[in-house]
Motif scaffolding. Structure first.
Motif, PDB file in Angstrom:
ATOM      1  N   LEU A  59       9.151  34.572   2.064  1.00 21.42           N
ATOM      2  CA  LEU A  59       8.335  35.803   2.014  1.00 21.42           C
ATOM      3  C   LEU A  59       6.911  35.512   1.543  1.00 21.42           C
ATOM      4  CD1 LEU A  59      10.979  38.328   0.670  1.00 21.42           C
ATOM      5  CD2 LEU A  59      10.184  38.043   3.012  1.00 21.42           C
ATOM      6  N   ARG A  60       6.763  34.573   0.589  1.00 17.78           N
ATOM      7  CA  ARG A  60       5.414  34.230   0.115  1.00 17.78           C
ATOM      8  C   ARG A  60       4.592  33.597   1.229  1.00 17.78           C
ATOM      9  NH1 ARG A  60       7.792  31.594  -4.964  1.00 17.78           N
ATOM     10  NH2 ARG A  60       8.209  33.452  -6.186  1.00 17.78           N
ATOM     11  N   HIS A  63       3.532  36.239   3.645  1.00 14.08           N
ATOM     12  CA  HIS A  63       2.501  37.062   3.003  1.00 14.08           C
ATOM     13  C   HIS A  63       1.146  36.356   3.054  1.00 14.08           C
ATOM     14  CE1 HIS A  63       0.588  39.494  -0.144  1.00 14.08           C
ATOM     15  NE2 HIS A  63       1.519  40.400   0.116  1.00 14.08           N
ATOM     16  N   SER A  64       1.152  35.058   2.770  1.00 17.10           N
ATOM     17  CA  SER A  64      -0.149  34.373   2.678  1.00 17.10           C
ATOM     18  C   SER A  64      -0.692  33.971   4.049  1.00 17.10           C
ATOM     19  CB  SER A  64      -0.065  33.170   1.746  1.00 17.10           C
ATOM     20  OG  SER A  64       0.747  32.187   2.331  1.00 17.10           O
ATOM     21  N   ASN A  66      -0.219  35.700   6.919  1.00 15.48           N
ATOM     22  CA  ASN A  66      -0.289  36.834   7.852  1.00 15.48           C
ATOM     23  C   ASN A  66      -1.694  36.949   8.470  1.00 15.48           C
ATOM     24  OD1 ASN A  66       0.398  39.443   9.010  1.00 15.48           O
ATOM     25  ND2 ASN A  66      -0.880  40.310   7.405  1.00 15.48           N
ATOM     26  N   ASP A  71      -0.848  44.800   7.656  1.00 13.42           N
ATOM     27  CA  ASP A  71      -0.993  44.480   6.246  1.00 13.42           C
ATOM     28  C   ASP A  71       0.026  43.388   5.850  1.00 13.42           C
ATOM     29  OD1 ASP A  71      -2.132  45.516   3.696  1.00 13.42           O
ATOM     30  OD2 ASP A  71       0.010  45.718   3.262  1.00 13.42           O
ATOM     31  N   ALA A  72      -0.369  42.471   4.954  1.00 14.85           N
ATOM     32  CA  ALA A  72       0.522  41.367   4.563  1.00 14.85           C
ATOM     33  C   ALA A  72       1.839  41.871   3.958  1.00 14.85           C
ATOM     34  CB  ALA A  72      -0.194  40.446   3.577  1.00 14.85           C
ATOM     35  N   GLU A  73       1.744  42.964   3.185  1.00 15.29           N
ATOM     36  CA  GLU A  73       2.955  43.558   2.581  1.00 15.29           C
ATOM     37  C   GLU A  73       3.905  44.036   3.669  1.00 15.29           C
ATOM     38  OE1 GLU A  73       3.850  45.361  -0.716  1.00 15.29           O
ATOM     39  OE2 GLU A  73       2.969  43.489  -1.455  1.00 15.29           O
ATOM     40  N   ALA A  76       5.535  41.140   5.429  1.00 15.66           N
ATOM     41  CA  ALA A  76       6.592  40.568   4.586  1.00 15.66           C
ATOM     42  C   ALA A  76       7.826  41.474   4.590  1.00 15.66           C
ATOM     43  CB  ALA A  76       6.075  40.353   3.165  1.00 15.66           C
ATOM     44  N   ARG A  77       7.604  42.786   4.612  1.00 13.81           N
ATOM     45  CA  ARG A  77       8.749  43.717   4.651  1.00 13.81           C
ATOM     46  C   ARG A  77       9.541  43.551   5.948  1.00 13.81           C
ATOM     47  NH1 ARG A  77       5.958  47.517   1.437  1.00 13.81           N
ATOM     48  NH2 ARG A  77       4.822  48.401   3.189  1.00 13.81           N
ATOM     49  N   VAL A 361       8.160  39.269  -5.066  1.00  9.27           N
ATOM     50  CA  VAL A 361       7.200  38.999  -3.992  1.00  9.27           C
ATOM     51  C   VAL A 361       6.734  40.311  -3.371  1.00  9.27           C
ATOM     52  CG1 VAL A 361       6.774  37.762  -1.837  1.00  9.27           C
ATOM     53  CG2 VAL A 361       8.413  36.838  -3.479  1.00  9.27           C
ATOM     54  N   LEU A 362       7.664  41.200  -3.058  1.00  8.80           N
ATOM     55  CA  LEU A 362       7.285  42.445  -2.356  1.00  8.80           C
ATOM     56  C   LEU A 362       6.821  43.524  -3.308  1.00  8.80           C
ATOM     57  CD1 LEU A 362      10.178  42.663   0.232  1.00  8.80           C
ATOM     58  CD2 LEU A 362       7.821  42.034   0.671  1.00  8.80           C
TER      59      LEU A 362
END
Ligand SMILES: O=C(O)C(=O)C[C@]1(C(=O)O)C=C[C@@H](O)C=C1
Length: 362
Positions: A59-60, A63-64, A66, A71-73, A76-77, A361-362
């Protein structure tokens, strides 16, 4: 056909083609997860399929890396759900949480594990622990602290007797809604909620519903159930609870602090490996001597380990006079943390590692 209509048709064809590719890639990913499961099973018939450290790393990275425009969040979701479905192919996880259905703890469990696990509502924190201790559920999710109201002492106290370890943390922004069958605030005589939620909305209640009696119940979802029975009452609970119990949202986001966040812990039978960005929770006790707290904390300073939280609790045991719950940065397998812990063990009467786990992370 207009130019725009023509373009729309072409873009949709491209979306269809991309969806096909995404589906193919997700299926290949799911094949990989099944292969991983086979290897884990061959190595150890009792193997743990859920790997919080690996999930946090996946997930990290998403996120990084993306690229946007999502949106990165959000990205990740999406991957959270893909990984949840892949894990369900390996093993159907059962997760006990502090219920009833519709509580923020259920939302935290789904945020952490994704929607492919089976969540099971328990009526008390104690029961969540017991369900996991007995092996009836693989993992449990319990609240531990709120940014406005502080620590959930019941959860901390339960760790003193439990063999379970902490294998994850979840942070959830808490938005409280006022739910009722009534359509006018002036009709509300009673407001039900969990005592922490009542406290988190104190100023709003003082200014907008000062006439109403405040009654605390075991959970917000229980409060929604009560409010559904009496149109002169309201509950403070989540938007999910409004849907579940068929209530109107009479006022939204009534929490006094806009950053109102609750932290939850994931408890399970086995420790998590290091993920690179971890926390460790400790239970420490020492006899009541001058300077004993200073002595307990100095090994962390000496080894450059940051403390993120310290709570003291009555020990409930004649031998120990102080019990401290301490959160530090790092995993117990990290060299700095291991050195601080061995120094600490020489000074304290009790040092228990409640768990090392990936930072949320989220
Ligand atoms: O890497 C693993 O150990 C897997 O089982 C694969 C996977 C994934 O889908 O990426 C699935 C479940 C685990 O919790 C972690 C990761």
């Amino acid at each position: 056909m207009s130019q725009d209509q023509d373009n729309l048709g072409k873009i949709r064809q491209r979306i269809d083609a991309l969806d096909g590719q995404i589906m193919e890639l997700i299926s290949q990913r799911a094949d990989c997860a099944q292969e991983v499961a086979r290897i884990k099973r061959d190595e150890d018939p009792e193997a743990e399929f859920y790997r919080p450290d690996r999930e946090a790393q996946v997930l990290r990275r998403i996120h990084s890396e993306n690229p946007g425009p999502l949106d990165a969040e959000e990205m990740a979701r999406l991957f959270r759900e893909i990984m949840s479905a892949c894990l369900a192919l390996e093993q159907q996880l059962e997760v006990a949480y502090l219920g009833p259905e519709g509580t923020f703890t259920q939302a935290a469990a789904l945020k952490h594990f994704g929607h492919s696990v089976q969540t099971r509502a328990m009526t008390a924190i104690e029961e969540v622990f017991r369900e996991v201790e007995s092996g009836s559920a693989h993992y449990g999710v319990v609240p531990i602290e709120n940014s406005t109201e502080g620590v959930v002492t019941h959860t901390l106290d339960r760790f003193m007797q439990s063999p379970l370890v902490i294998c994850g943390e979840v942070e959830l922004r808490i938005h409280h809604q006022l739910l009722s069958h009534a359509t006018d605030l002036g009709d509300i005589q009673k407001v039900y909620s969990h005592q922490q939620s009542l406290a988190q909305c104190r100023e709003w209640l003082d200014s907008r519903l000062s006439q109403a009696e405040r009654l605390s119940l075991a959970s917000n979802a229980e409060a929604a159930k009560q409010a559904a029975k009496d149109p002169q009452s309201a509950a403070i609970a989540s938007a999910a609870a409004a849907q579940l119990y068929g209530l109107n949202i009479l006022a939204s986001n009534i929490e006094d602090s806009p950053d109102n966040t609750t932290r939850f812990l994931v408890i399970g039978p086995r420790a998590s490996g290091p993920s690179g960005q971890d926390k460790t929770s400790l239970l420490i006790s020492a006899h009541n001597r001058p300077g004993s707290l200073h002595g307990l904390l100095s090994p962390f300073a000496a080894h450059d380990v940051s403390l993120t939280r310290i709570e003291s609790r009555p020990s409930h045991c004649v031998n120990w006079e102080y019990v401290f719950f301490i959160d530090i940065e790092g995993h117990c397998q990290d060299a700095k943390v291991a050195a601080a812990l061995s120094e600490l063990r020489a000074q304290a009467d009790l040092v228990r590692v409640l768990g090392s786990y990936p930072k949320a992370v989220l």
